[in-house]
Every structure is written in C-alpha cells, then in structure tokens.
Design an enzyme around this catalytic site. Structure first.
Site, short mmCIF file in Angstrom:
data_model
loop_
_atom_site.label_atom_id
_atom_site.label_comp_id
_atom_site.label_asym_id
_atom_site.label_seq_id
_atom_site.Cartn_x
_atom_site.Cartn_y
_atom_site.Cartn_z
N ASP A 1 -23.29 -33.16 20.33
CA ASP A 1 -23.07 -31.83 20.21
C ASP A 1 -23.96 -30.81 20.75
OD1 ASP A 1 -21.40 -29.95 19.19
OD2 ASP A 1 -22.86 -29.42 17.41
N ASN B 1 -11.24 -32.07 16.72
CA ASN B 1 -11.14 -31.52 17.81
C ASN B 1 -9.85 -31.53 18.51
OD1 ASN B 1 -14.41 -33.44 18.58
ND2 ASN B 1 -14.20 -31.12 18.15
C1 IPE Z 1 -18.76 -32.81 16.41
O1 IPE Z 1 -18.88 -31.79 16.89
C2 IPE Z 1 -17.86 -33.64 17.10
C3 IPE Z 1 -18.27 -34.53 18.19
C4 IPE Z 1 -19.52 -34.35 18.75
C5 IPE Z 1 -17.34 -35.43 18.80
P1 IPE Z 1 -18.20 -30.48 16.89
O2 IPE Z 1 -18.63 -29.55 17.67
O3 IPE Z 1 -16.71 -30.71 16.78
O4 IPE Z 1 -18.49 -30.31 15.25
P2 IPE Z 1 -18.67 -28.57 14.38
O5 IPE Z 1 -17.11 -27.98 14.63
O6 IPE Z 1 -19.49 -27.77 14.96
O7 IPE Z 1 -18.74 -29.06 13.21
C1 IPE Z 2 -19.74 -31.74 21.89
O1 IPE Z 2 -20.06 -30.86 22.23
C2 IPE Z 2 -18.60 -32.82 22.41
C3 IPE Z 2 -17.37 -32.74 21.90
C4 IPE Z 2 -16.98 -32.49 20.62
C5 IPE Z 2 -16.29 -33.52 22.43
P1 IPE Z 2 -19.23 -29.41 21.92
O2 IPE Z 2 -17.97 -29.19 22.98
O3 IPE Z 2 -19.07 -29.40 20.50
O4 IPE Z 2 -20.29 -28.47 22.35
P2 IPE Z 2 -20.87 -26.87 21.31
O5 IPE Z 2 -20.96 -27.37 20.16
O6 IPE Z 2 -19.42 -26.01 21.62
O7 IPE Z 2 -21.74 -26.70 22.26
MG MG Z 3 -19.82 -28.47 18.88
#
Ligand code: IPE
Ligand code: IPE
Ligand code: MG
Length: 261
Positions: free
Chosen positions: A20, A68
């Site tokens: 993340d 997602n």
């Molecule tokens: C978790 O990250 C999913 C992945 C890393 C693929 P998210 O960014 O989607 O999670 P939330 O929304 O902060 O809980």
């Molecule tokens: C995790 O990084 C990757 C995926 C969920 C695919 P994020 O895209 O959630 O990055 P932040 O949390 O918005 O910084």
């Molecule tokens: Mg995230």
C-alpha cells in the site's frame, strides 16, 4: 540472534504483503498516481528477489483487491496494463530464479489481455521449485471464504460431502489459497493498520507488521529487518511459553473429557 539459515534465527515459510501507498508516494512528488504504481512494480522486484534469496518458500502479494474495482476507471485500466507489462518483463528472470507464479482471487474478472498475460506467466514458470510467488488479483478474503462455503454446499446437496466431514482441511481445499500454507508474517506498508480483506482465514496466527513507509520505498533491507523481527517473536498458537519451548506437554482437547465445574 543471527545463527540459522542465511544468518537468521528463523525464516518465515509464508510471507504476505499488502503493498500500500503507491498513490500517496506519487502525489507527494507531484506525480500521477499511476507513476506510483509503476514505481511500485520495481519494489516488487526487490521483494521477490530478496525473499527467494533468503529462503522464503511462499511470497504472496496483494496486487489488486475486489474493492479496488471501484477506483476511477483510468486508474484500474492502467493497473491492468501494468500487470501485463510486469508479466512480460519479469517472466524470464522469474523462471531463471526458480520462482513459480500462482494466482489467488477471481482471475476470470480480469480483462482478457491481463488474464492471458497472467496465465502465460503461470504456465511459463510452472517448473519453479525455489519459491512460489502468489499474486492476489481481484482478491477478497470474504469472497474466497464465501465461495468455498458455496462450493461445499453444492457438493453436500449432491450427496458428495457429509456436513460432519467439513473440517478445516476440507474447507481449505475449496479456497483459491488451497495450495498455500498459513501465513507466518503479514506486512503492510503505507502506514494504515488494517488488513483490508486480505487472507482473513489464512492469517489467523500470522505475525502482523505495519510499516510507515510507502510501497515504492520498500527495499531489500526492509524485508531483511522484518524477518529479523519475526525471528524474535515467540509464536504460542494459544499455548503457554513453556509448552512451546517443549518444557511441558501440550494437552489434547477431548470434548468427552471436558474439565467439569
Ligand atoms: C489494499 O490497499 C489493497 C492492495 C494493496 C491491493 P487499499 O489501498 O485498497 O486499501 P484501503 O482502501 O486503504 O483499505
Ligand atoms: C496500493 O497503493 C496499490 C493498489 C491498491 C493497487 P494505493 O494505490 O492504495 O496507494 P495509496 O494508498 O492511495 O497511497
Ligand atoms: Mg491504498
């Protein structure tokens, strides 16, 4: 204490990572979110290389969750394209390093070119026996549990399974994670202290490690220090320290011999 394999006292067999922070990493640098994802793909290389080098047998990466799909369409499309790129760019090296790629989640939900690229990667690396790299794609922990329950219910209705036969082992065999052992160490970057529907069933006794760094900042040393920290934990699985250390016996729970009063 550094005395075991590769200088570590204990190596987790299965490490799972919630990668993340790509978006915030990019935003902080005035870049587009997708550039954070591209940089995140480079961090994946560090994690995979280091994990296989130190002898981790299973590395599972949360690449795209069921939730997602709700992101802006352009971001989802870019992520799907990045996956194709990753599969094509990395496949030779993965195979060369004995890394076998596996997928959990609903692969059928992915756009056809992405699904094909991932299926090709799975086939191409099928002989790898050093480490299993599992990509969680369109994955949701609750969805995986529900699918297993549904498939068992269908089999029960058809008379193929008796309700009393359903135990942890059989249940597990109906999940997309059936080929994976329980998670030993679960790492999340990005500073949030939640599991966001990742490996809910499989992480029942995992050690949890939440790191403040963003995923693109993940380095080989990050994983090495996580493993070192893991080595210092005493995993008791519900017992007491003396039992885990073999000083006193482990009791078997027998419902017929329940302690009364
Ligand atoms: C978790 O990250 C999913 C992945 C890393 C693929 P998210 O960014 O989607 O999670 P939330 O929304 O902060 O809980
Ligand atoms: C995790 O990084 C990757 C995926 C969920 C695919 P994020 O895209 O959630 O990055 P932040 O949390 O918005 O910084
Ligand atoms: Mg995230």
């Amino acid at each position: 204490m550094k005395n075991g394999k590769n200088g570590f006292s204990r190596i987790p067999q299965h490490v799972a990572i919630i990668m993340d922070g790509n978006g915030r990493w990019a935003k902080a640098r005035g870049l587009e979110r997708i550039e954070g994802h591209a940089e995140g793909a480079r961090a994946v290389r560090h994690a995979v290389e280091t994990a296989s080098r130190v002898g981790i047998r299973y590395l599972t990466l949360y690449a795209f969750s069921v939730a997602n799909w709700a992101r802006p369409r352009a971001e989802v499309e870019s992520l799907m394209r990045l996956l194709v790129e990753f599969a094509q760019k990395e496949r030779a090296e993965l195979r060369q390093n004995g890394i076998r790629v596996n997928v959990i989640g609903a692969l059928d939900d992915l756009p056809t070119p992405t699904r094909h690229a991932v299926e090709d990667l799975i086939r191409y690396t099928a002989e790898g026996d050093r480490m299993t790299l599992t990509l969680a794609l369109s994955y949701g922990g609750r969805q995986d549990i529900i699918e297993a329950a549904r498939s068992l219910a269908v089999r029960a209705r058809a008379g193929l399974v008796l309700p009393e036969e359903i135990d942890e082992d059989l249940f597990k065999r109906h999940m997309t994670t059936h080929a994976l052992p329980q998670v030993d160490l679960l790492i999340r970057t990005g500073g949030e202290t939640r599991v966001s529907d990742f490996l809910l069933f499989e992480s029942a006794y995992a050690e949890l490690l939440f790191l403040p760094i963003m995923w693109p900042e993940f380095r080989p040393e990050t994983l090495l220090s996580a493993i070192e920290l893991y080595g210092k934990k005493e995993r008791r699985f519900g017992m007491i320290s003396e039992q885990v250390r073999g000083l006193i016996p482990v009791e078997a729970f027998d419902p017929m011999d329940r302690i009364q009063g």
